[in-house]
Design a protein around this motif. Sequence first.
Motif, PDB file in Angstrom:
ATOM      1  N   ALA A 664       0.845  -1.198   0.000  1.00 39.54           N
ATOM      2  CA  ALA A 664       0.000   0.000   0.000  1.00 39.54           C
ATOM      3  C   ALA A 664       0.878   1.246   0.000  1.00 39.54           C
ATOM      4  O   ALA A 664       2.040   1.206   0.407  1.00 39.54           O
ATOM      5  CB  ALA A 664      -0.914  -0.004   1.228  1.00 39.54           C
ATOM      6  N   ARG A 665       0.322   2.374  -0.430  1.00 37.11           N
ATOM      7  CA  ARG A 665       1.002   3.664  -0.380  1.00 37.11           C
ATOM      8  C   ARG A 665       2.333   3.658  -1.122  1.00 37.11           C
ATOM      9  O   ARG A 665       3.332   4.174  -0.638  1.00 37.11           O
ATOM     10  CB  ARG A 665       1.309   4.054   1.074  1.00 37.11           C
ATOM     11  CG  ARG A 665       0.113   4.355   1.915  1.00 37.11           C
ATOM     12  CD  ARG A 665       0.455   5.377   2.952  1.00 37.11           C
ATOM     13  NE  ARG A 665       0.388   6.723   2.401  1.00 37.11           N
ATOM     14  CZ  ARG A 665       1.062   7.753   2.881  1.00 37.11           C
ATOM     15  NH1 ARG A 665       1.894   7.615   3.878  1.00 37.11           N
ATOM     16  NH2 ARG A 665       0.926   8.934   2.347  1.00 37.11           N
ATOM     17  N   ASP A 666       2.381   3.055  -2.261  1.00 36.20           N
ATOM     18  CA  ASP A 666       3.597   3.039  -3.083  1.00 36.20           C
ATOM     19  C   ASP A 666       4.770   2.322  -2.422  1.00 36.20           C
ATOM     20  O   ASP A 666       5.903   2.411  -2.886  1.00 36.20           O
ATOM     21  CB  ASP A 666       4.054   4.461  -3.458  1.00 36.20           C
ATOM     22  CG  ASP A 666       2.919   5.246  -4.099  1.00 36.20           C
ATOM     23  OD1 ASP A 666       2.131   4.614  -4.834  1.00 36.20           O
ATOM     24  OD2 ASP A 666       2.830   6.449  -3.866  1.00 36.20           O
ATOM     25  N   ASN A 667       4.536   1.651  -1.327  1.00 34.31           N
ATOM     26  CA  ASN A 667       5.611   0.838  -0.750  1.00 34.31           C
ATOM     27  C   ASN A 667       5.770  -0.425  -1.581  1.00 34.31           C
ATOM     28  O   ASN A 667       4.836  -0.863  -2.250  1.00 34.31           O
ATOM     29  CB  ASN A 667       5.255   0.428   0.685  1.00 34.31           C
ATOM     30  CG  ASN A 667       5.366   1.593   1.635  1.00 34.31           C
ATOM     31  OD1 ASN A 667       6.343   2.328   1.604  1.00 34.31           O
ATOM     32  ND2 ASN A 667       4.344   1.771   2.458  1.00 34.31           N
ATOM     33  N   PRO A 668       6.948  -1.039  -1.515  1.00 33.53           N
ATOM     34  CA  PRO A 668       7.073  -2.353  -2.140  1.00 33.53           C
ATOM     35  C   PRO A 668       6.352  -3.394  -1.289  1.00 33.53           C
ATOM     36  O   PRO A 668       6.107  -3.169  -0.108  1.00 33.53           O
ATOM     37  CB  PRO A 668       8.581  -2.607  -2.105  1.00 33.53           C
ATOM     38  CG  PRO A 668       9.058  -1.835  -0.920  1.00 33.53           C
ATOM     39  CD  PRO A 668       8.181  -0.603  -0.844  1.00 33.53           C
ATOM     40  N   GLU A 669       5.989  -4.513  -1.903  1.00 35.36           N
ATOM     41  CA  GLU A 669       5.462  -5.621  -1.109  1.00 35.36           C
ATOM     42  C   GLU A 669       6.665  -6.264  -0.429  1.00 35.36           C
ATOM     43  O   GLU A 669       7.640  -6.632  -1.077  1.00 35.36           O
ATOM     44  CB  GLU A 669       4.750  -6.613  -2.018  1.00 35.36           C
ATOM     45  CG  GLU A 669       4.094  -7.713  -1.212  1.00 35.36           C
ATOM     46  CD  GLU A 669       3.272  -8.667  -2.058  1.00 35.36           C
ATOM     47  OE1 GLU A 669       2.944  -8.322  -3.200  1.00 35.36           O
ATOM     48  OE2 GLU A 669       2.982  -9.763  -1.557  1.00 35.36           O
ATOM     49  N   ILE A 670       6.607  -6.390   0.872  1.00 41.41           N
ATOM     50  CA  ILE A 670       7.815  -6.827   1.574  1.00 41.41           C
ATOM     51  C   ILE A 670       7.960  -8.347   1.544  1.00 41.41           C
ATOM     52  O   ILE A 670       7.027  -9.073   1.198  1.00 41.41           O
ATOM     53  CB  ILE A 670       7.817  -6.329   3.030  1.00 41.41           C
ATOM     54  CG1 ILE A 670       6.692  -7.037   3.803  1.00 41.41           C
ATOM     55  CG2 ILE A 670       7.673  -4.817   3.103  1.00 41.41           C
ATOM     56  CD1 ILE A 670       7.162  -7.580   5.094  1.00 41.41           C
ATOM     57  N   ASP A 671       9.131  -8.784   1.948  1.00 43.59           N
ATOM     58  CA  ASP A 671       9.461 -10.203   1.983  1.00 43.59           C
ATOM     59  C   ASP A 671       8.880 -10.805   3.260  1.00 43.59           C
ATOM     60  O   ASP A 671       9.495 -10.755   4.322  1.00 43.59           O
ATOM     61  CB  ASP A 671      10.986 -10.333   1.959  1.00 43.59           C
ATOM     62  CG  ASP A 671      11.434 -11.788   1.950  1.00 43.59           C
ATOM     63  OD1 ASP A 671      10.579 -12.691   2.112  1.00 43.59           O
ATOM     64  OD2 ASP A 671      12.647 -12.013   1.779  1.00 43.59           O
TER      65      ASP A 671
END
Lengths: 716, 716
Positions: A664-671
Amino acid sequence: MDERDYSAERIERLLDPQSIAIAGASADENKRGYIATKRLVESEYDGEVYPVNPSYEGEILGTEVHPSVSSIPDRVDLVYVVTPAGAVPTVLEDAGEADVAGAVIFSAGFSEVGNEETEEELIRIANEHDIRFLGPNVMGMVNVPSDICLGIDASYGEGGLSVISQSGNLGMNLGVATNKAHSTGLSHFVSIGNEADLKFHELLPYFAADDSTEALVLYVEGMSEGRAFLEEARRFTQEKPLILLKGGRTGAGKSSAESHTASLAGDADVVADVYSQAGVVTVDSFDDVVPVYQALTDAPTLSGRNIAIMTEAGGVATITADSLVEHGMNVPELTEETQEKLAELFPYSPNLENPIDTMVTGDTASLHGEAAEILLSDPNIDGLMICGGYGGYGVGGTGIELPMDDASAQAQIESARRITELPSEYDKPVVIKSTFTPEESEALAICRDGNVPVYDSFRDASLAFQSLAEYSEAVESADERSDFNAGSGADGLETLEEAADGTVLAEHEAKGVLEEYDIPVAPYELVSSAEEAVEAANRFDEELAMKIVSPQIQHKTEAGGVALGVSGESDVRDTYEELVANAEAYDSEATIDGVLISPMLEEGVEVIIGAIQDEEVGPVVMFGVGGIFVEVLEDVTFGGVPLTEHDARRMIEGIDGKEILEGARDNPEIDEDALVDLLVDVSELVAENPRISELDLNPVFCYEDSLSVIDASITL
Amino acid sequence: MDERDYSAERIERLLDPQSIAIAGASADENKRGYIATKRLVESEYDGEVYPVNPSYEGEILGTEVHPSVSSIPDRVDLVYVVTPAGAVPTVLEDAGEADVAGAVIFSAGFSEVGNEETEEELIRIANEHDIRFLGPNVMGMVNVPSDICLGIDASYGEGGLSVISQSGNLGMNLGVATNKAHSTGLSHFVSIGNEADLKFHELLPYFAADDSTEALVLYVEGMSEGRAFLEEARRFTQEKPLILLKGGRTGAGKSSAESHTASLAGDADVVADVYSQAGVVTVDSFDDVVPVYQALTDAPTLSGRNIAIMTEAGGVATITADSLVEHGMNVPELTEETQEKLAELFPYSPNLENPIDTMVTGDTASLHGEAAEILLSDPNIDGLMICGGYGGYGVGGTGIELPMDDASAQAQIESARRITELPSEYDKPVVIKSTFTPEESEALAICRDGNVPVYDSFRDASLAFQSLAEYSEAVESADERSDFNAGSGADGLETLEEAADGTVLAEHEAKGVLEEYDIPVAPYELVSSAEEAVEAANRFDEELAMKIVSPQIQHKTEAGGVALGVSGESDVRDTYEELVANAEAYDSEATIDGVLISPMLEEGVEVIIGAIQDEEVGPVVMFGVGGIFVEVLEDVTFGGVPLTEHDARRMIEGIDGKEILEGARDNPEIDEDALVDLLVDVSELVAENPRISELDLNPVFCYEDSLSVIDASITL
């Protein structure tokens, strides 16, 4: 203290005794000792009853009085103690000599009024003579199937609901609530009193083995051995549902709880999460206990959250769908095949999409069973809610326009018979919400008796599915969850074992500890001169964060001990000198260990991981998405140590702001796998080093394919 | 269309008619026209009943049949239409000639099945003849006090609850629910059908004036004229409570609603907030309607949220405190004076702090009245909840150990009499949650009859206080709330009136519009050459944000049209050229208006303000705390235009992340007054310029003593 025996067989002699002595029996009709004797003697209890009173000879109510428990010639399982507090130790000594298995100590006047001394004496005597006891200060112990009623007047219907309660009165309220419900009754009611000897967890094996108990309900304000409870609860919930009502969830509730029990309650949010990890279904309100009990004991498990709704009206369909979705369920589309079959059955229906609206026609009553089967056979569907007039066809007198003829009544009864067969045939639950409770038609009675729970309210019927989903998921994943065996602590780090209590590790020490457990920390180097700082800076070749390291300086920023974005040789050199000078100015007594240098890492998605020792359930790991979520919204989840991967994943799933981790909010999808590993590693660290009282990884930066602990603190 | 008359007097002829014609009356026992006639003729309705059928002569059930409505010699108030759809226009024409006031059109087969044409014809005829009608496709209209029952079989108890429902079936369910409740009954039930003529809001003046209606309950899936409803609802709620159950709050619920009504529902979150602004009490579940009705109509208003709890047991005290706090109440300390008085009354009580635990003794039943008075006279206390065995003394047979003698029963009845006097004496509500419902002792019946609501569940009793608080606050602040009169739009800005529909204003244009309404925007300048850019940069003398301005380029970042942190002459010049070049490369057809230059302002606390046109309630302003709160948590509040200061403050208070504005996370505490002004100014802008379809101020930076709109967009 040695582990005491609390096997099912041992506790059975206490909760389902073959013979009971009443210590404090009296012939004086105004005394409790008389009432207690009278109730037991006049009850349908099959076992032997022995009134005991050293200063009374003869009979009470036709039953011989004995001067002491030890003078009773036959084996006594249980002593029911109704004497004044001062006489209880003597009674217990006497019972011990008679090889009595247990005691229910009704007498009050112990730790709950500050008399710890006599209570400790009781524990000592019980240990010495191997007596297990409930109380003191219990409201009673009831075993409905065996017609045993000690302490309270039980006119409860018999059923499968057993209760252990820290409040006697609430337990009794629950008895009344089961009386009001149609198909539920009480099996056991145990008031656990001060928990001086027997604890919550020590009663679980008995109830797991007891055939008359279908599910166990606990009312708990604070448990004295929450950790041991977790292990037993996990075992128990693989056999039967365990429903928990926690008192003192709010500040006002907690201070009320503290005023009337001696219990030390853990943080309510912590214990709710951790008990849930053990498979316990927690309810939010007393009102929910009986409806949830009915669902969990009547219906089969729910293998998913996709529910079909069958009603006779659009408005009911709408609010039922709202209610189910608001209880965490889905109301998915039906397959085309299902819709075609339904269209044959209900040619005039305005809507055969889920939720379906059958309309009321002359035929509807006869079609419910067939329609239910069509819905349950749909592969998209995990359970069925029938909601509306069902139960009222042919009943009349209620103001709703349903066919009121005998044919409809008969058709409804036949469909009820079919409906009760479906849950086991398809292994999918059916729940009914009928407008016609509590008038109770024959059809509804058939459903109730046939393990189809029937509810009066939309909320209860929705909650039924919610709790079924929760319990079913727990049963399903039981093997993947923590066994709550945190180990002996023997594999811990020597450095931590040797340090003094209350030690707060310096950041580089804490990070060193983390590295021992393969936890990825941001690179760091401790330097003790400007030259070393420059050398380190050259090795990192990035912008730097520089922080003073001194055991006396905890608030580094306040002491001017932190510099960010430092780069270039001269800047590094100057900064080193400045940080040291600031620290000396801040506290001239401070020992300066040096300056910690780290490269400034690219900002990732910020998460926080912590570990604390909860008063009730022991070591737990905390997880939260960083910043606002934790600090303002307190959006965190807890898991009991040791965490499994499954536990860690549940903790991550349980966060309201979970979307943040999903891009969300232009963050990357985390590991997420790396995050799961980190939680499990932290859990291992905490489990193996029980001297850690607090651990705080804040922030941890998460990236698309890795993560890094930026700051860490560990307190012993 | 002209405004039609919906005065209370006019609607009274429809909902409380003195004479009813039944169009479509039949002698055929299988037809609805026969059943409808039979019910009305055989009912206790005092008015005249005229069966109408052009092709039948003689009598039906002893009542003369007329060939047409216009041939009836006496005045007819209402025509009840049960003919097939095709005949309805003729019936309505005929009724119009007879000067009939209204019609209830039961007949179905209109817009709900796509037959818009005939429905429009009905509207045209009704307009021409000044007939107001309910329906078509209504389930019925019931007036219990006048014994009128059209369309559904009402065997409901008489009471003060009136219902207007978009689902006939749900309205009937509510009738059954009132039957199950002890002291509630139905006054009117109106199925509003397709809302073709009469709308929700047009019925409100009648119900406000109707003496038999104590409160009005609405079941709404989507209202066709939500804006007009707001104005009427605001007036209504100053007289009587208005309780709303909204169907279709979730995706599944909404699609179910759309499948069976023609209604266009607004966003559920928007309408919940805006209806609440009008004083409407929204309930989350059908289950809550009757309990909330009981509280709002029985108890006096609640002037604060501080509740005293009186119980006889610690566990009950704890869970009651939990439940009240979880419903937004406080459980505050009692004054010392109160505690001393209570100590005299209950010398053996273990706890006389709130929640108080009186314990059960032989005297308790006689002391409830006096204790309730002591608690209500405490200035710290706004209301009292009595929770536990009250109602069960002297009753017996329930399994709870209360004194069961006649003296206790009598004492309890006397205390009940005293308790019913207290709410009006102290102007504070008393609510009872009794373990002994629904067995119903004389004492509880006295309480119910004496305006002390009695509940069976902890949740309902807590909800009673929550809804009382909400409604009381609405009544208290009625004068400070919006009148929902958004004005004529005549004062709008010319620039906005002239632009084409769908125009998206350029950022500087949008900011120019804001400035016309004295809204503080961050400084900006539109430049059209590198030279002008350098001159502007010199005037600002700070780091700059530079953005391309082109009507063809909406996604500036994607087009390489945004540069941040620009400073220094050459940097500004280069950036200007680069932005223009990027834009040309991105879209060679784009008209470049120039580059917008703004100084980079210090980051404040980020908030978002928007305005939209909701399908149901028209223009609304949205407020949210910036970033995560809006994007991930959807933590926003809505207010109907025009906002008052009070409305704006409520919107800010309603945010979960409100703490962020109060200085959480090292932020400054922001200037809330400036934020209130901004919301009110935005509301004014939207009210005066109805062509604005969407407005978005995102972000707005809030500081300790000011705020600034950083980015803005306006769509027409």
